[in-house]
Motif scaffolding. Sequence first.
Motif, PDB file in Angstrom:
ATOM      1  N   HIS A   9      12.407   8.176 -10.973  1.00 56.56           N
ATOM      2  CA  HIS A   9      12.374   9.040  -9.787  1.00 56.56           C
ATOM      3  C   HIS A   9      12.988   8.314  -8.593  1.00 56.56           C
ATOM      4  N   GLU A  10      12.597   7.067  -8.355  1.00 56.56           N
ATOM      5  CA  GLU A  10      13.159   6.317  -7.241  1.00 56.56           C
ATOM      6  C   GLU A  10      14.652   6.076  -7.447  1.00 56.56           C
ATOM      7  N   PHE A  11      15.043   5.866  -8.682  1.00 51.03           N
ATOM      8  CA  PHE A  11      16.463   5.717  -9.005  1.00 51.03           C
ATOM      9  C   PHE A  11      17.205   7.003  -8.663  1.00 51.03           C
ATOM     10  N   GLY A  12      16.525   8.139  -8.847  1.00 53.25           N
ATOM     11  CA  GLY A  12      17.125   9.419  -8.487  1.00 53.25           C
ATOM     12  C   GLY A  12      17.487   9.487  -7.015  1.00 53.25           C
ATOM     13  N   HIS A  13      16.658   8.866  -6.159  1.00 49.77           N
ATOM     14  CA  HIS A  13      16.988   8.826  -4.736  1.00 49.77           C
ATOM     15  C   HIS A  13      18.246   7.991  -4.491  1.00 49.77           C
ATOM     16  N   HIS A  14      18.441   6.968  -5.314  1.00 45.58           N
ATOM     17  CA  HIS A  14      19.666   6.178  -5.186  1.00 45.58           C
ATOM     18  C   HIS A  14      20.879   7.032  -5.554  1.00 45.58           C
ATOM     19  N   VAL A  15      20.752   7.819  -6.598  1.00 43.31           N
ATOM     20  CA  VAL A  15      21.845   8.716  -6.980  1.00 43.31           C
ATOM     21  C   VAL A  15      22.160   9.670  -5.829  1.00 43.31           C
ATOM     22  N   GLY A  23       0.794  -1.221   0.000  1.00 41.93           N
ATOM     23  CA  GLY A  23       0.000   0.000   0.000  1.00 41.93           C
ATOM     24  C   GLY A  23       0.825   1.267   0.000  1.00 41.93           C
ATOM     25  N   MET A  24       2.124   1.145   0.215  1.00 39.60           N
ATOM     26  CA  MET A  24       2.991   2.304   0.261  1.00 39.60           C
ATOM     27  C   MET A  24       3.336   2.827  -1.121  1.00 39.60           C
ATOM     28  N   GLY A  25       3.156   2.031  -2.145  1.00 45.66           N
ATOM     29  CA  GLY A  25       3.582   2.442  -3.468  1.00 45.66           C
ATOM     30  C   GLY A  25       5.084   2.282  -3.622  1.00 45.66           C
ATOM     31  N   PRO A  26       5.634   2.636  -4.768  1.00 47.00           N
ATOM     32  CA  PRO A  26       7.075   2.494  -4.984  1.00 47.00           C
ATOM     33  C   PRO A  26       7.859   3.390  -4.030  1.00 47.00           C
ATOM     34  N   PHE A  27       8.997   2.888  -3.528  1.00 42.72           N
ATOM     35  CA  PHE A  27       9.851   3.716  -2.693  1.00 42.72           C
ATOM     36  C   PHE A  27      11.271   3.177  -2.720  1.00 42.72           C
ATOM     37  N   TYR A  28      12.189   4.039  -2.319  1.00 40.52           N
ATOM     38  CA  TYR A  28      13.611   3.675  -2.254  1.00 40.52           C
ATOM     39  C   TYR A  28      14.049   3.703  -0.804  1.00 40.52           C
ATOM     40  N   CYS A  29      14.766   2.677  -0.400  1.00 37.59           N
ATOM     41  CA  CYS A  29      15.316   2.604   0.951  1.00 37.59           C
ATOM     42  C   CYS A  29      16.829   2.783   0.864  1.00 37.59           C
ATOM     43  N   PRO A  30      17.358   3.892   1.383  1.00 42.32           N
ATOM     44  CA  PRO A  30      18.804   4.120   1.303  1.00 42.32           C
ATOM     45  C   PRO A  30      19.610   3.166   2.170  1.00 42.32           C
ATOM     46  N   ALA A  31      18.999   2.612   3.223  1.00 41.87           N
ATOM     47  CA  ALA A  31      19.743   1.731   4.116  1.00 41.87           C
ATOM     48  C   ALA A  31      20.197   0.453   3.428  1.00 41.87           C
ATOM     49  N   LEU A  62      12.097  16.970  -5.586  1.00 38.77           N
ATOM     50  CA  LEU A  62      12.180  17.674  -6.864  1.00 38.77           C
ATOM     51  C   LEU A  62      13.479  17.343  -7.583  1.00 38.77           C
ATOM     52  N   GLN A  63      14.556  17.195  -6.825  1.00 36.56           N
ATOM     53  CA  GLN A  63      15.809  16.808  -7.464  1.00 36.56           C
ATOM     54  C   GLN A  63      15.695  15.403  -8.062  1.00 36.56           C
ATOM     55  N   ALA A  64      15.010  14.498  -7.363  1.00 32.28           N
ATOM     56  CA  ALA A  64      14.811  13.155  -7.901  1.00 32.28           C
ATOM     57  C   ALA A  64      13.972  13.204  -9.175  1.00 32.28           C
ATOM     58  N   ASP A  65      12.971  14.095  -9.214  1.00 34.25           N
ATOM     59  CA  ASP A  65      12.186  14.293 -10.442  1.00 34.25           C
ATOM     60  C   ASP A  65      13.091  14.780 -11.572  1.00 34.25           C
ATOM     61  N   CYS A  66      13.964  15.716 -11.223  1.00 38.30           N
ATOM     62  CA  CYS A  66      14.890  16.260 -12.220  1.00 38.30           C
ATOM     63  C   CYS A  66      15.828  15.180 -12.730  1.00 38.30           C
ATOM     64  N   TYR A  67      16.328  14.348 -11.822  1.00 34.48           N
ATOM     65  CA  TYR A  67      17.202  13.243 -12.238  1.00 34.48           C
ATOM     66  C   TYR A  67      16.462  12.278 -13.173  1.00 34.48           C
ATOM     67  N   ALA A  68      15.172  12.087 -12.915  1.00 39.75           N
ATOM     68  CA  ALA A  68      14.378  11.250 -13.828  1.00 39.75           C
ATOM     69  C   ALA A  68      14.365  11.865 -15.220  1.00 39.75           C
ATOM     70  N   GLY A  69      14.245  13.186 -15.251  1.00 43.64           N
ATOM     71  CA  GLY A  69      14.281  13.879 -16.535  1.00 43.64           C
ATOM     72  C   GLY A  69      15.633  13.765 -17.214  1.00 43.64           C
ATOM     73  N   VAL A  70      16.707  13.787 -16.445  1.00 41.38           N
ATOM     74  CA  VAL A  70      18.050  13.650 -17.012  1.00 41.38           C
ATOM     75  C   VAL A  70      18.178  12.321 -17.742  1.00 41.38           C
ATOM     76  N   TRP A  71      17.708  11.273 -17.094  1.00 48.42           N
ATOM     77  CA  TRP A  71      17.757   9.952 -17.746  1.00 48.42           C
ATOM     78  C   TRP A  71      17.014   9.986 -19.074  1.00 48.42           C
ATOM     79  N   GLN A  97      19.899   0.318  -0.109  1.00 46.08           N
ATOM     80  CA  GLN A  97      20.079   0.751  -1.498  1.00 46.08           C
ATOM     81  C   GLN A  97      19.189  -0.053  -2.444  1.00 46.08           C
ATOM     82  N   THR A  98      17.916  -0.126  -2.087  1.00 49.02           N
ATOM     83  CA  THR A  98      16.968  -0.946  -2.836  1.00 49.02           C
ATOM     84  C   THR A  98      15.726  -0.156  -3.201  1.00 49.02           C
ATOM     85  N   ILE A  99      15.283  -0.345  -4.438  1.00 49.03           N
ATOM     86  CA  ILE A  99      14.009   0.194  -4.904  1.00 49.03           C
ATOM     87  C   ILE A  99      12.960  -0.894  -4.723  1.00 49.03           C
TER      88      ILE A  99
END
Length: 284
Positions: free
Chosen positions: A171-177, A131-139, A207-216, A141-143
Amino acid sequence: MRLNPFDTSNINVGTTGGGGGGRGRAGSIGCGTIVIAAIGYLVFGLDPFQTAATVEGIQQQGQVQQAPMGEDEQAICTSNQFATETCNGLQSLNQTWAGIFADQGAQFEQPMLRFATEQRFNTGCGPGSIGMGPFYCPADQTIYIDVGFYDQLGRMSGRGGDFARYYVIAHEFGHHVQTITGISAQIRSAQQQDPRRANQLQVLMELQADCYAGVWAGKNRNLIEPGDIEGGMAAATAIGDDTLTQGRVSAENFTHGTSRQRSQALQLGLRGDDRACDRIVTGG
């Protein structure tokens, strides 16, 4: 978007039912984080553990996990259309960002992707659920992705098309970056020094993660088909805080940015310059 078919040698994929995850070394979660995460989940309908992970700066630089023994990555990625798209997108994101890092003389580390196959599961950031939807866990490093979210996204944005779905994983990949470059740690430090700006800084992260999605997408513009960009913009608009909350929450409590901000960040990234995305959080 015409992406090349995935090759399992180029991606790290597993399921939430195949082991891994766990508490890891995520550290403790403060009361302030719980409050902010609760706002994101109960009011926004957004992912609380991504909020909690970012606010507390759960930051690990450990080795990327490999698919647990016994899991067939090929079977996982071909289990349905959305899974195949996601694996195709992950491969493209890995290749694109590896190239960006190499150009800047930096080392790139791939994230792990886990498909949610259980109602509830463990992550390095704590318990998760579909129910949480897609997310990235930095601990760890998993989407984490429940592909059923894509149906919901289509209803929310009023648009189908694979690019809107690629935007989600990008976008979630952007959080990994942000994690492997240390940006997450910098934001954590700033939030701890000035808790009153925690939400504002969280918005900048998103917003930076959104921007990184755009970069890809900008780096792969030759693969974009007519209507793709419009589909991505519709998705960004559909999941803006103002659209989701419909005026029930004040702007200072937003955690992901308005529909306009998210669309603008995606457009900025489409120019293909990741340094422009960096200025979102630096203010330069």
